[in-house]
Design a protein around this motif. Sequence first.
Motif, PDB file in Angstrom:
ATOM      1  N   LEU A 104       0.832  -1.208   0.000  1.00  0.00           N
ATOM      2  CA  LEU A 104       0.000   0.000   0.000  1.00  0.00           C
ATOM      3  C   LEU A 104       0.868   1.261   0.000  1.00  0.00           C
ATOM      4  O   LEU A 104       0.535   2.245  -0.672  1.00  0.00           O
ATOM      5  N   HIS A 155       2.069   1.652  -3.473  1.00  0.00           N
ATOM      6  CA  HIS A 155       0.992   2.167  -4.329  1.00  0.00           C
ATOM      7  C   HIS A 155       0.912   3.691  -4.242  1.00  0.00           C
ATOM      8  O   HIS A 155       0.708   4.357  -5.268  1.00  0.00           O
ATOM      9  N   GLU A 161      -5.760   2.184  -7.847  1.00  0.00           N
ATOM     10  CA  GLU A 161      -6.639   2.612  -6.755  1.00  0.00           C
ATOM     11  C   GLU A 161      -7.579   1.482  -6.346  1.00  0.00           C
ATOM     12  O   GLU A 161      -7.804   1.263  -5.151  1.00  0.00           O
ATOM     13  N   LYS A 162      -8.099   0.742  -7.308  1.00  0.00           N
ATOM     14  CA  LYS A 162      -8.986  -0.381  -6.983  1.00  0.00           C
ATOM     15  C   LYS A 162      -8.229  -1.470  -6.232  1.00  0.00           C
ATOM     16  O   LYS A 162      -8.717  -2.000  -5.230  1.00  0.00           O
ATOM     17  N   THR A 163      -7.032  -1.803  -6.691  1.00  0.00           N
ATOM     18  CA  THR A 163      -6.224  -2.805  -5.999  1.00  0.00           C
ATOM     19  C   THR A 163      -5.891  -2.344  -4.584  1.00  0.00           C
ATOM     20  O   THR A 163      -5.935  -3.136  -3.635  1.00  0.00           O
ATOM     21  N   SER A 164      -5.593  -1.058  -4.425  1.00  0.00           N
ATOM     22  CA  SER A 164      -5.297  -0.506  -3.100  1.00  0.00           C
ATOM     23  C   SER A 164      -6.504  -0.629  -2.180  1.00  0.00           C
ATOM     24  O   SER A 164      -6.366  -0.989  -1.004  1.00  0.00           O
ATOM     25  N   TRP A 165      -7.677  -0.329  -2.707  1.00  0.00           N
ATOM     26  CA  TRP A 165      -8.908  -0.468  -1.913  1.00  0.00           C
ATOM     27  C   TRP A 165      -9.055  -1.915  -1.439  1.00  0.00           C
ATOM     28  O   TRP A 165      -9.368  -2.162  -0.275  1.00  0.00           O
ATOM     29  N   MET A 166      -8.827  -2.863  -2.339  1.00  0.00           N
ATOM     30  CA  MET A 166      -8.989  -4.269  -1.977  1.00  0.00           C
ATOM     31  C   MET A 166      -7.968  -4.714  -0.929  1.00  0.00           C
ATOM     32  O   MET A 166      -8.320  -5.417   0.019  1.00  0.00           O
ATOM     33  N   ASN A 171      -6.453  -2.773   1.202  1.00  0.00           N
ATOM     34  CA  ASN A 171      -6.818  -2.075   2.427  1.00  0.00           C
ATOM     35  C   ASN A 171      -7.991  -2.777   3.112  1.00  0.00           C
ATOM     36  O   ASN A 171      -7.996  -2.956   4.336  1.00  0.00           O
ATOM     37  N   ALA A 172      -8.995  -3.202   2.332  1.00  0.00           N
ATOM     38  CA  ALA A 172     -10.147  -3.914   2.900  1.00  0.00           C
ATOM     39  C   ALA A 172      -9.698  -5.231   3.526  1.00  0.00           C
ATOM     40  O   ALA A 172     -10.197  -5.618   4.586  1.00  0.00           O
ATOM     41  N   LYS A 177      -8.343  -4.787   7.082  1.00  0.00           N
ATOM     42  CA  LYS A 177      -9.256  -4.305   8.129  1.00  0.00           C
ATOM     43  C   LYS A 177      -9.768  -5.456   8.986  1.00  0.00           C
ATOM     44  O   LYS A 177      -9.843  -6.600   8.546  1.00  0.00           O
ATOM     45  N   LEU A 190     -16.777   1.480   6.768  1.00  0.00           N
ATOM     46  CA  LEU A 190     -16.418   2.630   5.956  1.00  0.00           C
ATOM     47  C   LEU A 190     -17.152   3.859   6.481  1.00  0.00           C
ATOM     48  O   LEU A 190     -17.956   3.764   7.409  1.00  0.00           O
TER      49      LEU A 190
END
Length: 167
Positions: free
Chosen positions: A106, A109, A143-148, A150-151, A154, A160
């Motif tokens: 991350l 990224h 950005e999509k890969t980073s979101w995944m 990051n999720a 968690k 969120l």
Amino acid sequence: MNYLNMQNESILPVAKELNQLLADYHIYYQKLRNFHWNIVGKNFFELHGKFEEMYGDARTKIDEIAERILTLQYHPISRYSRYLKISNISEESPFQTDSDMIDILLTDHKILLVQMTCIIKKAEQAEDEGTIDLIGGYIASLEKTSWMLNAWSKKTVEQLKEDIVLS
């Protein structure tokens, strides 16, 4: 022969920044291979496969970035010693936990996204729509890969932002 509708002097800064991204992506790619080979623990199957998917994507982007530099009529950097010298991304030890690997990626990224934003700005100044289009797609994908990722990191009880849903 200049087959592009652009001035060479306005394209040089774009090519330089693309070479920087090429160096960054090479180190990022090798880091993904490192993590793919060295992941252990309960998340092995999930992350082993995800890292393989990610390094496959990085490998494709490396080739596309180099080919874009060539399209702009410049040479891509092609020596690993040079990548290591100029990359904003650093190598990592293979001895990381799964969570540390995700955190490291991350952080990488963020570095890649900063470089991509820099390229977009230079390409806008040069009116280089081809580079803008290429890198714009990379930004959305990363950005999509980073979101995944990051999720994944968690806790299941974390949520969120609720502002939009509650209004």
